[in-house]
Structure formats: C-alpha cells, structure tokens
Design a protein around this motif. Structure first.
Motif, PDB file in Angstrom:
ATOM      1  N   THR A 144       0.875  -1.164   0.000  1.00 25.51           N
ATOM      2  CA  THR A 144       0.000   0.000   0.000  1.00 25.51           C
ATOM      3  C   THR A 144       0.914   1.215   0.000  1.00 25.51           C
ATOM      4  OG1 THR A 144      -1.810  -1.067   1.211  1.00 25.51           O
ATOM      5  CG2 THR A 144      -1.712   1.324   1.291  1.00 25.51           C
ATOM      6  N   LEU A 145       0.932   1.955  -1.084  1.00 29.66           N
ATOM      7  CA  LEU A 145       1.772   3.148  -1.155  1.00 29.66           C
ATOM      8  C   LEU A 145       1.092   4.259  -0.365  1.00 29.66           C
ATOM      9  CD1 LEU A 145       4.296   4.561  -2.491  1.00 29.66           C
ATOM     10  CD2 LEU A 145       2.640   5.469  -4.136  1.00 29.66           C
ATOM     11  N   CYS A 146       1.655   4.606   0.797  1.00 28.48           N
ATOM     12  CA  CYS A 146       1.129   5.719   1.594  1.00 28.48           C
ATOM     13  C   CYS A 146       2.133   6.860   1.531  1.00 28.48           C
ATOM     14  CB  CYS A 146       0.860   5.312   3.032  1.00 28.48           C
ATOM     15  SG  CYS A 146       0.129   6.661   4.007  1.00 28.48           S
ATOM     16  N   THR A 147       1.819   7.872   0.748  1.00 23.92           N
ATOM     17  CA  THR A 147       2.764   8.963   0.528  1.00 23.92           C
ATOM     18  C   THR A 147       2.962   9.815   1.768  1.00 23.92           C
ATOM     19  OG1 THR A 147       0.971  10.350  -0.344  1.00 23.92           O
ATOM     20  CG2 THR A 147       2.277   9.087  -1.935  1.00 23.92           C
ATOM     21  N   GLY A 148       1.984   9.801   2.676  1.00 26.17           N
ATOM     22  CA  GLY A 148       2.136  10.573   3.903  1.00 26.17           C
ATOM     23  C   GLY A 148       3.007   9.861   4.920  1.00 26.17           C
ATOM     24  N   SER A 149       2.756   8.564   5.099  1.00 21.02           N
ATOM     25  CA  SER A 149       3.559   7.792   6.052  1.00 21.02           C
ATOM     26  C   SER A 149       5.022   7.794   5.643  1.00 21.02           C
ATOM     27  CB  SER A 149       3.039   6.359   6.133  1.00 21.02           C
ATOM     28  OG  SER A 149       1.714   6.331   6.607  1.00 21.02           O
ATOM     29  N   LEU A 150       5.308   7.376   4.417  1.00 21.78           N
ATOM     30  CA  LEU A 150       6.683   7.374   3.942  1.00 21.78           C
ATOM     31  C   LEU A 150       7.217   8.792   3.804  1.00 21.78           C
ATOM     32  CD1 LEU A 150       6.330   4.577   1.255  1.00 21.78           C
ATOM     33  CD2 LEU A 150       7.647   4.405   3.375  1.00 21.78           C
ATOM     34  N   GLY A 151       6.351   9.733   3.450  1.00 21.09           N
ATOM     35  CA  GLY A 151       6.777  11.113   3.252  1.00 21.09           C
ATOM     36  C   GLY A 151       7.253  11.797   4.508  1.00 21.09           C
ATOM     37  N   ALA A 152       6.884  11.278   5.679  1.00 26.45           N
ATOM     38  CA  ALA A 152       7.361  11.858   6.931  1.00 26.45           C
ATOM     39  C   ALA A 152       8.810  11.512   7.217  1.00 26.45           C
ATOM     40  CB  ALA A 152       6.474  11.399   8.094  1.00 26.45           C
ATOM     41  N   GLY A 153       9.392  10.625   6.422  1.00 27.58           N
ATOM     42  CA  GLY A 153      10.806  10.275   6.584  1.00 27.58           C
ATOM     43  C   GLY A 153      11.657  11.041   5.600  1.00 27.58           C
ATOM     44  N   LEU A 156       9.664   9.778  -2.626  1.00 25.72           N
ATOM     45  CA  LEU A 156       8.413   9.091  -2.960  1.00 25.72           C
ATOM     46  C   LEU A 156       8.251   8.815  -4.453  1.00 25.72           C
ATOM     47  CD1 LEU A 156       6.206   7.956  -1.096  1.00 25.72           C
ATOM     48  CD2 LEU A 156       7.791   9.498   0.024  1.00 25.72           C
ATOM     49  N   PRO A 157       8.567   9.745  -5.351  1.00 27.10           N
ATOM     50  CA  PRO A 157       8.459   9.377  -6.768  1.00 27.10           C
ATOM     51  C   PRO A 157       9.359   8.192  -7.134  1.00 27.10           C
ATOM     52  CG  PRO A 157       8.509  11.756  -6.544  1.00 27.10           C
ATOM     53  CD  PRO A 157       8.817  11.193  -5.194  1.00 27.10           C
ATOM     54  N   ALA A 158      10.578   8.164  -6.598  1.00 26.06           N
ATOM     55  CA  ALA A 158      11.488   7.058  -6.892  1.00 26.06           C
ATOM     56  C   ALA A 158      10.963   5.744  -6.321  1.00 26.06           C
ATOM     57  CB  ALA A 158      12.878   7.365  -6.333  1.00 26.06           C
ATOM     58  N   ILE A 159      10.431   5.786  -5.099  1.00 28.60           N
ATOM     59  CA  ILE A 159       9.856   4.580  -4.492  1.00 28.60           C
ATOM     60  C   ILE A 159       8.680   4.081  -5.316  1.00 28.60           C
ATOM     61  CG2 ILE A 159       8.517   3.792  -2.494  1.00 28.60           C
ATOM     62  CD1 ILE A 159      10.426   5.446  -0.737  1.00 28.60           C
ATOM     63  N   THR A 160       7.835   5.002  -5.759  1.00 30.02           N
ATOM     64  CA  THR A 160       6.677   4.617  -6.565  1.00 30.02           C
ATOM     65  C   THR A 160       7.104   3.947  -7.851  1.00 30.02           C
ATOM     66  OG1 THR A 160       5.477   6.520  -5.641  1.00 30.02           O
ATOM     67  CG2 THR A 160       4.528   5.451  -7.576  1.00 30.02           C
ATOM     68  N   ARG A 161       8.086   4.534  -8.519  1.00 28.82           N
ATOM     69  CA  ARG A 161       8.552   3.943  -9.785  1.00 28.82           C
ATOM     70  C   ARG A 161       9.197   2.575  -9.560  1.00 28.82           C
ATOM     71  NH1 ARG A 161       9.785   9.568 -10.788  1.00 28.82           N
ATOM     72  NH2 ARG A 161      11.871   9.288  -9.884  1.00 28.82           N
ATOM     73  N   VAL A 189       6.018  16.202  -0.375  1.00 33.42           N
ATOM     74  CA  VAL A 189       5.989  15.134  -1.371  1.00 33.42           C
ATOM     75  C   VAL A 189       5.599  15.715  -2.729  1.00 33.42           C
ATOM     76  CG1 VAL A 189       4.847  12.987  -2.063  1.00 33.42           C
ATOM     77  CG2 VAL A 189       5.402  13.378   0.349  1.00 33.42           C
ATOM     78  N   ASP A 190       6.338  15.350  -3.762  1.00 31.67           N
ATOM     79  CA  ASP A 190       6.017  15.760  -5.126  1.00 31.67           C
ATOM     80  C   ASP A 190       4.858  14.889  -5.612  1.00 31.67           C
ATOM     81  OD1 ASP A 190       5.842  16.380  -7.809  1.00 31.67           O
ATOM     82  OD2 ASP A 190       8.008  16.291  -8.175  1.00 31.67           O
ATOM     83  N   MET A 191       3.637  15.315  -5.294  1.00 31.94           N
ATOM     84  CA  MET A 191       2.475  14.483  -5.571  1.00 31.94           C
ATOM     85  C   MET A 191       2.234  14.316  -7.069  1.00 31.94           C
ATOM     86  SD  MET A 191       0.320  12.672  -3.877  1.00 31.94           S
ATOM     87  CE  MET A 191       0.321  13.389  -2.228  1.00 31.94           C
ATOM     88  N   VAL A 192       2.537  15.330  -7.850  1.00 28.39           N
ATOM     89  CA  VAL A 192       2.337  15.214  -9.298  1.00 28.39           C
ATOM     90  C   VAL A 192       3.211  14.107  -9.869  1.00 28.39           C
ATOM     91  CG1 VAL A 192       2.531  16.413 -11.512  1.00 28.39           C
ATOM     92  CG2 VAL A 192       1.636  17.633  -9.515  1.00 28.39           C
ATOM     93  N   ALA A 193       4.474  14.039  -9.426  1.00 27.17           N
ATOM     94  CA  ALA A 193       5.374  12.994  -9.914  1.00 27.17           C
ATOM     95  C   ALA A 193       4.918  11.612  -9.456  1.00 27.17           C
ATOM     96  CB  ALA A 193       6.800  13.263  -9.447  1.00 27.17           C
ATOM     97  N   VAL A 194       4.407  11.510  -8.225  1.00 21.32           N
ATOM     98  CA  VAL A 194       3.897  10.228  -7.730  1.00 21.32           C
ATOM     99  C   VAL A 194       2.707   9.781  -8.571  1.00 21.32           C
ATOM    100  CG1 VAL A 194       2.719   9.111  -5.797  1.00 21.32           C
ATOM    101  CG2 VAL A 194       4.749  10.508  -5.368  1.00 21.32           C
TER     102      VAL A 194
END
Length: 398
Positions: free
Chosen positions: A272-281, A286-291, A323-328
């Motif tokens: 489950t990609l959670c951009t907020g949870s991971l984004g707090a680190g 996040l874009p790299a993790i998503t890709r 977090v660069d949400m557009v890239a995610v």
C-alpha cells in the motif's frame, strides 16, 4: 485510477450518501466489530456488502479491505500462532468468495499511526493532525519513563521535552496520551501508562531483525492462501517511519520495502503506497519509491506532510507538502498503462485521499481523527485534477 473512500461502518459520521457526493464510488472498509484474530465469516462480509448496496442509486461497492488486522501475538513472534494463521487464511478465502480481493494490513507493533495532536489549529479555524517531536520525547522519557529512551537524543530536544512536561497540566498530559493511543480506528486496546509499559515489556529487546523474521513467518503462512484465492495483500508502511517507544519498525524506507517484498516474491505480496507515512521520513524519495515498486503497488493512500528539522511533521494540503504528488501520480498512471497494455482486467489502481484537514462545517463533528468529509473531499478534488491533467498531457489512462 479508482476513486475510493474510507468508511468506518454504520457508526461513521460520514454516511454513504455523503461519500457518493464526493464522486468516489469504491468503498474502503473493515469489519471493526470483529476482534483481532477471529475469522471474518461469509455472513458478516455479506452483511457489510449489503449495507453498501442497500441504495443502488449510489453505485457503491467494496473495493478494498482496510484492514484485516494481524494479531499482536503474530507480530511478537509467539510460538502458538497456528490457529491465528489459519483464521487469517480462512478470512482471506471468505473475502475472495465474496468478491473482495484487495486487502491492506500493517505490521506496526503495539501502536498503529501515531500523532501527538489530533486537532492542531490552522489559520481560519480548521485543524490538522500533527506529530511534535518534543511532545513525543516528553511522553517517552518523562511520562512513560522508558529505560534508555533518552539515549542518543540531542540535549536541546530533551530540554524542550522536559520543559513541556513540567509546564503541562494533568489535562494536557491526558490529552497527549489519548492522542498517542488514537491509532487505527477499530483497534481494541487503548492503554494507560502502566498498560503501555506492560505491553512494551512483552516485546522485550526485540530487534529490527527479530520483527523482520516474524513478518517473514506471517507472509510464508498466508501468501500461498492469498495466491490460491486471487487476493492481493498490500502492506501499509510505518507511520511515522521510525522506531517508537523502543520498538523497531520495519516498513519505513525504500530498503525495508525491498526486503519484505523479497521475503515471498509473489504478486500477492504487495505494497500500500502511503505517501504521507513514507513522506514523513526525510530519507524517502516518494516518486522514486513509486517507480521502483510500481508493479507491486495494489492500493494507494495519497496525502502530504510538511516536515521539520527535529523530526516533527504536520499533515499538509494534499498538493502542498514536501511530497512531489504530481510525480507520484504520474508514476502510478504510467503503471496503470503498463497493466492495461498487458490486458489485465484489474489494471486500475484504487486510491483514496488519505487524511484531511478538519474544515468548515466539519469542525467539531464526531468524525474519526484525520477523516472528516470536507477536508478529504478537497483532497480528492485536487488529486482528481492532477490525474485528469496528466492523462490529457501524457496520454495516460485514468
């Protein structure tokens, strides 16, 4: 992408007709009334589905389970877990038989998501969830009095934490405890300080490697059943992505994700990609993790956070944090295109606007912390706009 909405069941202040007004059609829900470790029967699953289908004009359906909880004994690595593993497998089979095949869960010991403020004031009267590092340290070191809690902490952070504890009223300290305990709605255990000390003691000196071993055992027990049933399990990352109260957390950074996906290398073992949870680190791109993990992302929580140098962070506007949400979103839409070209019927990735500011008429309403209607609808509208724009400009499927 499939627009979904988290609904906590019949007691949720955000009703099903409200959800339909947001534009979302997929429902993300759980049988919170069933204690952890107990089988989800077909009868109980169908009851929940019937609630969603009671008004056909709404066009709602159960898209994702969030969550099918993992019992604390499994996380702790207790030897006598055979019945718990079997109950989990039966629940997965029952969900699949009822047509629900995406299941989110987490492996955070004792506590789930953790904040120190559930209603931090915003300009104009709204509120947001917030994690203040000095309050967390104050609780851990000076209220919980956990042995070793102060080791390695900066002196200035300890001094600020001590000053907060010394000046806080009994009511403020109780509010902090309640905020830390808020966690995942539906959790059965809420601890006072002695109770929290006791449950932490049950974990002893558990290490990162120990908890990883317990996760691997769980995955080896349940992933084959998920494969047979056509279920896609998707692990939720740690929130926040750092050890808490002396307990390790093992889904906090890119390497952690790679490690658990490799434990059982199967499409049924996903993220489950959670951009907020991971984004707090601060370590997480996040874009790299998503890709990198796109093919194993079965569900997405899209939200944003604004981080501070001492480790504090606050829930931000969905397009307004670090977090660069557009890239995610572009990476997720690109993965959808790949799946569509493969001919997969389930090529669309379900997502939900995660957490939201308490705004306007929602201020003071009895919604679950982080889950008011208006703030999430605002986030959904913003995310929808990004998706439509990318689809048109990049030729990506929605």
């Amino acid at each position: 992408m499939e627009e979904t909405w988290r609904w906590f069941g019949p007691g949720d202040a955000v009703q099903l007709n409200h959800i339909r007004q947001t534009g979302a059609r997929g429902i993300v829900t759980s049988l919170h009334q069933i204690p952890y470790g107990v089988v989800w029967s077909v009868e109980e699953i169908e009851k929940r589905k019937a609630l969603l289908a009671a008004d056909p004009s709404l066009g709602l359906s159960w898209s994702v389970v969030e969550s099918l909880p993992v019992h604390e004994k499994i996380r702790r690595g207790d030897p006598d877990c055979a019945e718990l593993f079997e109950n989990y497998r039966i629940s997965l089979r029952n969900l699949a038989a009822c047509g629900v095949k995406v299941v989110c869960y987490n492996f955070m010991p004792v506590l789930d998501w953790t904040r120190t403020e559930l209603a931090h004031p915003l300009p104009g009267g709204g509120t947001a969830l917030r994690f203040n590092m000095h309050q967390y340290v104050g609780f851990d070191v000076f209220m919980l009095e956990r042995p070793g809690a102060a080791d390695g902490l900066p002196p200035e952070l300890l001094a600020r934490a001590k000053a907060w504890v010394d000046s806080a009223s009994a009511e403020q300290k109780e509010k902090l405890l309640a905020s830390i305990m808020a966690g995942l709605p539906g959790a059965y255990d809420r601890y006072d300080i002695p109770g929290l000390r006791a449950i932490l003691a049950e974990y002893g000196q558990m290490t990162h490697a120990d908890l990883q071993a317990n996760l691997k055992r769980f995955l080896q027990e349940v992933i084959p059943a998920a494969e047979e049933a056509g279920v896609r399990l998707c692990m939720h990352p740690d929130d926040p992505p750092r050890p808490l109260f002396g307990l390790p957390r093992i889904v906090s950074r890119e390497q952690d994700i790679a490690d658990f996906l490799a434990m059982v290398d199967s499409p049924a073992n996903g993220l489950t990609l959670c951009t907020g949870s991971l984004g707090a680190g601060p370590q997480n791109d996040l874009p790299a993790i998503t890709r990198r993990f796109a093919d194993r992302i079965h569900f997405a929580h899209l939200r944003n956070v604004a981080k501070e140098a001492d480790g504090s962070f606050m829930e931000a506007d969905h397009l307004g944090g670090d977090v660069d949400m557009v890239a995610v979103v572009e990476a997720l839409l690109s993965e959808q295109k790949r799946r569509q070209e493969q001919g997969r019927a389930d090529w669309r990735i379900p997502f939900r606007p995660d957490h939201g500011h308490e705004l306007l008429d929602d201020v003071g309403k009895p919604t679950h912390p982080g889950y008011p209607a208006i703030g999430r609808m605002k986030g959904l509208a913003e995310l929808r706009g990004v998706m439509v724009a990318l689809a048109q400009v990049k030729g990506l499927p929605l």
